[in-house]
Write an enzyme that holds these catalytic residues in place. Structure first.
Site, PDB file in Angstrom:
ATOM      1  N   GLU A  49       0.887  -1.160   0.000  1.00  0.00           N
ATOM      2  CA  GLU A  49       0.000   0.000   0.000  1.00  0.00           C
ATOM      3  C   GLU A  49       0.925   1.211   0.000  1.00  0.00           C
ATOM      4  O   GLU A  49       1.706   1.401   0.941  1.00  0.00           O
ATOM      5  CB  GLU A  49      -0.908  -0.004   1.230  1.00  0.00           C
ATOM      6  CG  GLU A  49      -1.960   1.072   1.233  1.00  0.00           C
ATOM      7  CD  GLU A  49      -3.094   0.826   0.244  1.00  0.00           C
ATOM      8  OE1 GLU A  49      -3.925   1.724   0.091  1.00  0.00           O
ATOM      9  OE2 GLU A  49      -3.147  -0.245  -0.394  1.00  0.00           O
ATOM     10  N   ASP A  60      -4.157  11.182   8.090  1.00  0.00           N
ATOM     11  CA  ASP A  60      -2.876  10.670   8.574  1.00  0.00           C
ATOM     12  C   ASP A  60      -2.385  11.440   9.790  1.00  0.00           C
ATOM     13  O   ASP A  60      -2.566  12.651   9.897  1.00  0.00           O
ATOM     14  CB  ASP A  60      -1.826  10.750   7.460  1.00  0.00           C
ATOM     15  CG  ASP A  60      -2.163   9.844   6.298  1.00  0.00           C
ATOM     16  OD1 ASP A  60      -2.466   8.674   6.564  1.00  0.00           O
ATOM     17  OD2 ASP A  60      -2.133  10.299   5.142  1.00  0.00           O
TER      18      ASP A  60
END
Length: 271
Positions: A49, A60
């Site tokens: 990924e 994030d």
């Protein structure tokens, strides 16, 4: 048969869980990024990924945000990210490769052009972190035209409505969150309940991968025992990169050892 399907079938036969590392392309440089990715693959990664760097990655935590900024500082282009992916694909023909990115990058490139580029580069899946599933239809249609799997994030508090919508669009696997919030901030990783896992499986037969906060073998084994097919690990790997920016050999060696240790944890005998 897709690369994801072949991979999960193989791992099921071997009685292993799936280990998927996440890193940001171009962190700390394109050259080192390629070395890091090859190290991950050669030491046990079952799939990849890869993050496309973005200036405001809302989903994030600080570790991955800093990785994106390091990559952006090098002024790597969107096309250079795809060129790196193509290099990996040419070397590892059967490895499933996915990318995670944000919608602005797709819009700026053009939805159709973007998915065509994914197809040309040999990508298997795309996860667009900030597109609500209710707005995914135009992306889904074009992704299907190019045989690109659409990956969706499923939080631990997902209700029946969300699970039903995910079942309409998801392909490849479903990304289960360990907890609400952003990546890598809290040390506590929730063990997903067997009841929740079974509930998801009533809506969808796709493999389940748990992410957010995965950093040690015990977490991996608990995840697989709860009914998932494996894990995605990002912040812990990127933390190794950040701590060794000026010590490349040490960085690669630590990533090698860490990857081997986490992959080994997927090979325990499941009851």
């Amino acid at each position: 048969m897709s690369r994801y399907k072949k991979m999960f079938q193989k791992l099921s036969f071997l009685k292993e869980g799936c280990f998927v590392p996440f890193v940001v392309i171009g962190d700390p440089s394109l050259e080192m990024s390629l070395k890091i990715i090859e190290t991950l693959i050669e030491n046990g990664a079952d799939a990849l990924e890869l993050g496309i760097p973005f200036s405001d990655p809302l989903a994030d935590g600080p570790i991955i945000q800093k990785a994106s900024l390091r990559a952006l500082y090098k002024k790597n282009t969107f096309l250079q990210c795809f060129e790196l992916i193509e290099n990996i694909r040419n070397k590892y023909l059967h490895l499933p490769i996915g990318i995670l990115l944000y919608a602005n990058l797709v819009y700026n490139y053009g939805i159709k052009n973007f998915y065509y580029q994914c197809f040309r580069s040999g990508l298997d899946s795309v996860l667009i972190a900030d597109i609500p599933i209710e707005e995914y239809e135009p992306f889904y249609k074009i992704a299907n035209q190019y045989n690109i799997n659409s990956i969706f994030i499923c939080p631990p508090d997902a209700d029946d409505s969300l699970l039903s919508k995910i079942s309409l669009y998801a392909k490849g696997y479903i990304y289960l969150l360990s907890r609400p919030g952003v990546t890598g901030i809290e040390k506590k990783t929730i063990s997903l309940s067997n009841i929740f896992i079974e509930k998801i499986k009533k809506y969808n037969s796709l493999p389940l991968l748990q992410g957010f906060g995965i950093e040690n073998p015990t977490q991996i084994q608990k995840s697989i025992l709860s009914g998932t097919n494996g894990v995605i690990c990002g912040s812990a790997i990127i933390d190794i990169i950040e701590k060794n920016l000026n010590k490349e050999k040490k960085m690669i060696n630590e990533i090698k050892n860490f990857t081997s240790k986490l992959k080994k944890a997927t090979k325990f005998v499941q009851s």
